[in-house]
Design a protein around this motif. Structure first.
Motif, short mmCIF file in Angstrom:
data_model
loop_
_atom_site.label_atom_id
_atom_site.label_comp_id
_atom_site.label_asym_id
_atom_site.label_seq_id
_atom_site.Cartn_x
_atom_site.Cartn_y
_atom_site.Cartn_z
N LYS A 193 -8.07 6.54 -5.14
CA LYS A 193 -6.44 5.59 -4.76
C LYS A 193 -6.85 4.28 -4.20
O LYS A 193 -6.87 2.78 -4.10
CB LYS A 193 -5.86 5.87 -3.80
CG LYS A 193 -5.08 7.19 -5.34
CD LYS A 193 -3.64 6.52 -5.98
CE LYS A 193 -2.36 6.37 -4.94
NZ LYS A 193 -0.98 5.38 -5.37
N GLU A 244 -5.88 0.34 -5.29
CA GLU A 244 -4.72 -0.16 -4.49
C GLU A 244 -6.04 -1.53 -2.83
O GLU A 244 -5.55 -2.18 -3.16
CB GLU A 244 -3.98 0.46 -3.26
CG GLU A 244 -3.27 1.35 -3.96
CD GLU A 244 -2.33 2.20 -2.93
OE1 GLU A 244 -1.54 1.91 -2.47
OE2 GLU A 244 -1.63 3.86 -3.86
N VAL A 245 -6.89 -1.50 -2.83
CA VAL A 245 -7.37 -1.68 -1.44
C VAL A 245 -8.43 -3.08 -1.67
O VAL A 245 -8.23 -3.71 -1.78
CB VAL A 245 -7.73 -0.99 -0.05
CG1 VAL A 245 -8.67 -2.11 0.28
CG2 VAL A 245 -7.19 -0.17 0.06
N ILE A 300 -2.41 5.12 1.13
CA ILE A 300 -3.30 4.59 2.02
C ILE A 300 -3.73 3.83 3.60
O ILE A 300 -4.46 3.55 4.11
CB ILE A 300 -3.45 3.11 0.75
CG1 ILE A 300 -4.10 4.04 -0.16
CG2 ILE A 300 -4.56 2.21 1.05
CD1 ILE A 300 -5.37 4.67 -0.50
N GLN A 301 -1.46 3.72 4.18
CA GLN A 301 -1.78 3.00 5.04
C GLN A 301 -2.37 3.82 5.99
O GLN A 301 -3.00 3.96 6.85
CB GLN A 301 0.09 2.56 4.76
CG GLN A 301 0.46 1.65 4.25
CD GLN A 301 2.20 1.98 4.62
OE1 GLN A 301 2.63 1.85 5.77
NE2 GLN A 301 2.96 1.16 3.77
N TYR A 357 1.11 -1.11 0.36
CA TYR A 357 -0.02 0.02 -0.14
C TYR A 357 1.33 1.48 -0.13
O TYR A 357 1.59 1.10 1.21
CB TYR A 357 -1.05 0.36 1.49
CG TYR A 357 -1.54 -1.48 1.68
CD1 TYR A 357 -2.88 -1.16 0.19
CD2 TYR A 357 -2.47 -1.62 2.53
CE1 TYR A 357 -3.33 -2.39 0.77
CE2 TYR A 357 -3.08 -2.11 2.58
CZ TYR A 357 -3.75 -3.19 1.69
OH TYR A 357 -4.87 -4.16 1.49
N SER A 358 0.52 2.31 -0.85
CA SER A 358 1.01 3.97 -0.22
C SER A 358 1.14 4.16 0.57
O SER A 358 0.18 3.57 1.60
CB SER A 358 0.26 4.67 -1.61
OG SER A 358 -0.67 5.33 -1.51
#
Length: 230
Positions: free
Chosen positions: A160, A164-165, A126-127, A122-123
């Motif tokens: 995003k 990502e998720v 996003i984290q 994760y970027s």
């Protein structure tokens, strides 16, 4: 990612499932109480990582590990209450990737799982978003709130997050809230459904019950009865 837990003690399975869901909520956890159940799951699901208790009824965890190696490419971690070199040596010979002892400590389990979390990168944005959701799920948390906290555009964050998720922001928040509600239904049998709904951030008990049934196939009361018999 599919995780398989094999242990003949239901409480051990529930505890490990909770710890995995708590730290990696989008991973799928499958549970079995003996080798036969485990093999059925392996024939139906592409398991990436398996935690096997050594002391199982019928076939031992070591015997199951040997069978799994012939059938699946899943990495195997042995779990046991016995701190015995012979067990560890036998497990290493079978090609297991790690070995942890009971009672399973969250720090030890997460240390193993972190080796696999790198497969899903994760970027930083996003984290940060996931951390804020986990810390504030009981509040009225919105996409705009998250975006303001990490100083990015809400539309960009939404895109995003989905990329990502793998699910949308709202779907993820509801999934995490429902996961925490399941734990609360079991851990706090004295709490009413309305109280749990409120503590987990749902606007109404009716909506909470609808979402809960959609995810589990059961009402919150039915789930509690099934899990703890109250």
């Amino acid at each position: 990612m599919n995780i398989l837990l094999v242990d003949d003690e239901p409480l051990e399975l529930e505890q490990m499932e909770y710890l995995i869901n708590k730290n990696f909520p989008m991973w799928e956890v499958h549970k079995a109480q003996d080798a036969s159940q485990a093999m059925k799951i392996l024939n139906q699901v592409d398991v990436f990582l398996a935690f096997l208790d050594i002391q199982l009824p019928g076939k031992t965890g070591l015997e199951l590990a040997k069978e799994m190696k012939a059938l699946s490419k899943a990495d195997i971690v042995m779990v046991t209450a016995f701190q015995n070199f012979e067990y560890a040596h036998a497990a290493i010979k079978l090609g297991v990737v790690d070995y942890i002892t009971k009672p399973v400590i969250e720090e030890d389990l997460v240390k193993v799982l972190n080796n696999y979390s790198q497969l899903i990168r994760y970027s930083n944005q996003i984290q940060q978003s996931l951390k804020l959701i986990h810390q504030n799920y009981e509040e009225k948390i919105t996409l705009h709130y998250l975006a303001s906290k990490i100083h990015i555009n809400p539309a960009y964050l939404s895109r995003k997050f989905q990329e990502e998720v793998g699910v949308g922001f709202s779907e993820y928040v509801n999934h995490y809230r429902l996961m925490m509600a399941k734990k609360m239904l079991i851990d706090k049998p004295e709490a009413s459904i309305g109280e749990i709904s409120e503590k987990c951030g749902f606007n109404s008990q009716h909506y909470f019950s609808q979402m809960f049934r959609k995810e589990t196939g059961l009402s919150p009361r039915e789930y509690r009865l099934k899990e703890i018999g109250q």
